[in-house]
Motif scaffolding. Sequence first.
Motif, short mmCIF file in Angstrom:
data_model
loop_
_atom_site.label_atom_id
_atom_site.label_comp_id
_atom_site.label_asym_id
_atom_site.label_seq_id
_atom_site.Cartn_x
_atom_site.Cartn_y
_atom_site.Cartn_z
N THR A 151 -10.77 -2.39 -9.53
CA THR A 151 -10.71 -1.44 -8.03
C THR A 151 -9.46 -0.86 -8.58
O THR A 151 -8.38 -1.71 -9.67
N GLY A 152 -9.21 -0.63 -7.70
CA GLY A 152 -7.92 1.28 -8.54
C GLY A 152 -6.78 1.62 -7.00
O GLY A 152 -7.93 2.09 -6.35
N SER A 153 -5.87 1.35 -7.49
CA SER A 153 -5.33 2.10 -5.75
C SER A 153 -3.66 2.77 -6.54
O SER A 153 -3.25 3.08 -7.04
N ALA A 154 -3.47 3.97 -4.94
CA ALA A 154 -2.79 3.93 -5.53
C ALA A 154 -2.11 5.12 -3.91
O ALA A 154 -3.10 4.91 -3.05
N GLU A 155 -1.14 5.34 -3.59
CA GLU A 155 0.23 5.72 -3.01
C GLU A 155 -0.40 7.41 -2.46
O GLU A 155 -0.26 8.00 -3.97
N LEU A 156 -0.45 7.90 -1.68
CA LEU A 156 -1.18 9.34 -1.26
C LEU A 156 -0.33 9.71 -0.42
O LEU A 156 -0.31 11.05 -0.25
N ASP A 158 2.90 9.82 2.49
CA ASP A 158 3.09 10.19 4.29
C ASP A 158 2.28 8.47 4.43
O ASP A 158 2.02 8.22 5.84
N GLY A 159 2.95 7.33 3.46
CA GLY A 159 2.24 5.76 4.87
C GLY A 159 0.83 6.30 4.53
O GLY A 159 0.38 4.93 4.64
N ALA A 160 0.15 7.35 3.84
CA ALA A 160 -0.97 6.40 3.29
C ALA A 160 -1.55 6.03 1.64
O ALA A 160 -1.13 6.47 1.07
N SER A 161 -2.29 4.75 1.67
CA SER A 161 -2.80 4.36 0.24
C SER A 161 -4.32 4.64 0.86
O SER A 161 -5.18 5.06 1.47
N GLY A 162 -4.65 4.54 -0.84
CA GLY A 162 -6.17 4.89 -1.40
C GLY A 162 -6.33 3.50 -2.13
O GLY A 162 -5.93 3.58 -3.41
N THR A 163 -7.98 3.33 -2.54
CA THR A 163 -8.31 2.41 -2.89
C THR A 163 -9.23 2.51 -3.90
O THR A 163 -10.74 3.25 -2.68
N VAL A 164 -9.49 2.72 -4.66
CA VAL A 164 -11.51 2.87 -5.05
C VAL A 164 -11.98 2.31 -5.80
O VAL A 164 -11.36 1.23 -6.80
N VAL A 165 -12.71 1.67 -5.37
CA VAL A 165 -13.41 0.83 -6.10
C VAL A 165 -15.00 0.95 -6.95
O VAL A 165 -16.01 1.65 -6.66
N VAL A 166 -15.30 0.73 -8.07
CA VAL A 166 -16.39 1.27 -9.08
C VAL A 166 -16.72 0.01 -9.74
O VAL A 166 -16.21 -0.85 -10.18
N SER A 167 -18.13 0.01 -9.85
CA SER A 167 -19.66 -0.87 -10.08
C SER A 167 -20.04 0.24 -11.45
O SER A 167 -20.67 0.74 -11.26
N LYS A 168 -20.44 -0.26 -12.57
CA LYS A 168 -20.91 0.31 -13.43
C LYS A 168 -21.69 -0.78 -13.30
O LYS A 168 -23.31 0.79 -13.52
N SER A 169 -22.32 -1.58 -12.90
CA SER A 169 -23.95 -1.74 -12.91
C SER A 169 -24.76 -0.87 -11.27
O SER A 169 -26.26 -1.29 -11.97
N VAL A 244 -4.49 17.02 -3.22
CA VAL A 244 -3.86 15.60 -2.33
C VAL A 244 -3.47 15.24 -3.14
O VAL A 244 -2.54 14.20 -3.44
N ALA A 245 -4.76 14.21 -4.01
CA ALA A 245 -4.51 13.22 -4.62
C ALA A 245 -5.74 12.93 -5.90
O ALA A 245 -6.77 13.81 -5.44
N LEU A 246 -5.60 13.04 -7.27
CA LEU A 246 -5.80 12.20 -8.24
C LEU A 246 -6.30 11.17 -8.35
O LEU A 246 -4.82 9.93 -8.73
N MET A 247 -6.84 10.54 -8.70
CA MET A 247 -6.77 9.02 -8.96
C MET A 247 -7.39 8.69 -10.09
O MET A 247 -8.63 9.14 -10.96
N PRO A 248 -7.44 7.57 -11.32
CA PRO A 248 -8.44 7.36 -11.41
C PRO A 248 -9.96 6.18 -11.41
O PRO A 248 -8.51 5.75 -10.74
#
Length: 251
Positions: A151-156, A158-169, A244-248
């Motif tokens: 899991t990785g998270s970031a502020e987007l 205006d109070g918004a936030s995003g979380t990306v969840v990755v599964s290699k399997s 609007v956003a870039l997240m690793p």
Amino acid sequence: MTTADLHTLTGAYALHALSDEERADFERHLAHCEACAQECAELTATAARLGLAATVAPRPDLRGQVLRRITTVRQDSPREPALSRAGRTAGTRPRLLSRWALAACFAAAAALGGTAVWQHQRAEDAQEQARQADQANDRIAAVLAAPDARTGSAELGDGASGTVVVSKSQDRAVFIASGMAHPPRGKVYQLWYDDDGTMRSAGLMNTDRSDQAVLLSGAVDGASGMGITVEPAGGSEQPTTDPVALMPLPA
């Protein structure tokens, strides 16, 4: 209303086209007229079969066209064909259906058939949407519950936030948004995989929801990050605006 008039109301009665007063008069007549009772039963069954047999919605102008033609057709007076004395019984008046009743039957059957088809299609569409939603939720759950989920998270902003969840399997990723502002009218948030600087479309977000979990379209396939842009409704083949956003993506 005369008895002769009542004999002509079988079609309208079968299709629930009488006023309350006319219906009451006709039902009193119906209790003592075997021929009208039989005719009503046949018309009701015919209208139901025609409605179920319809496969397409009627043209919008069909009802008005039928009603206009009805006014130009003379209604047949009830008549009793010659019968042998042995076959003649009191209270029985064999008659031919009036043209008005037939026209009304077909008009009503067409309308009822169109409504039935529309309702059936709506039900099928709802079932298909529910099925697709269930499948999407199952795929999202599989990624989130995967033993190797990262899991990785970031502020987007205006109070918004995003979380990306990755599964290699699973080779899949899920983006979870919280508090995102709705995009401008006629626009949509589009998700992208970042393949070392080359953006690959990963699907669209729901424009009506500020909080949502979205399964990114396609495999992660070694992407290093993800981005979000605002695009015209329906999305674009390549980004047309600054992100609007870039997240690793989490390793």
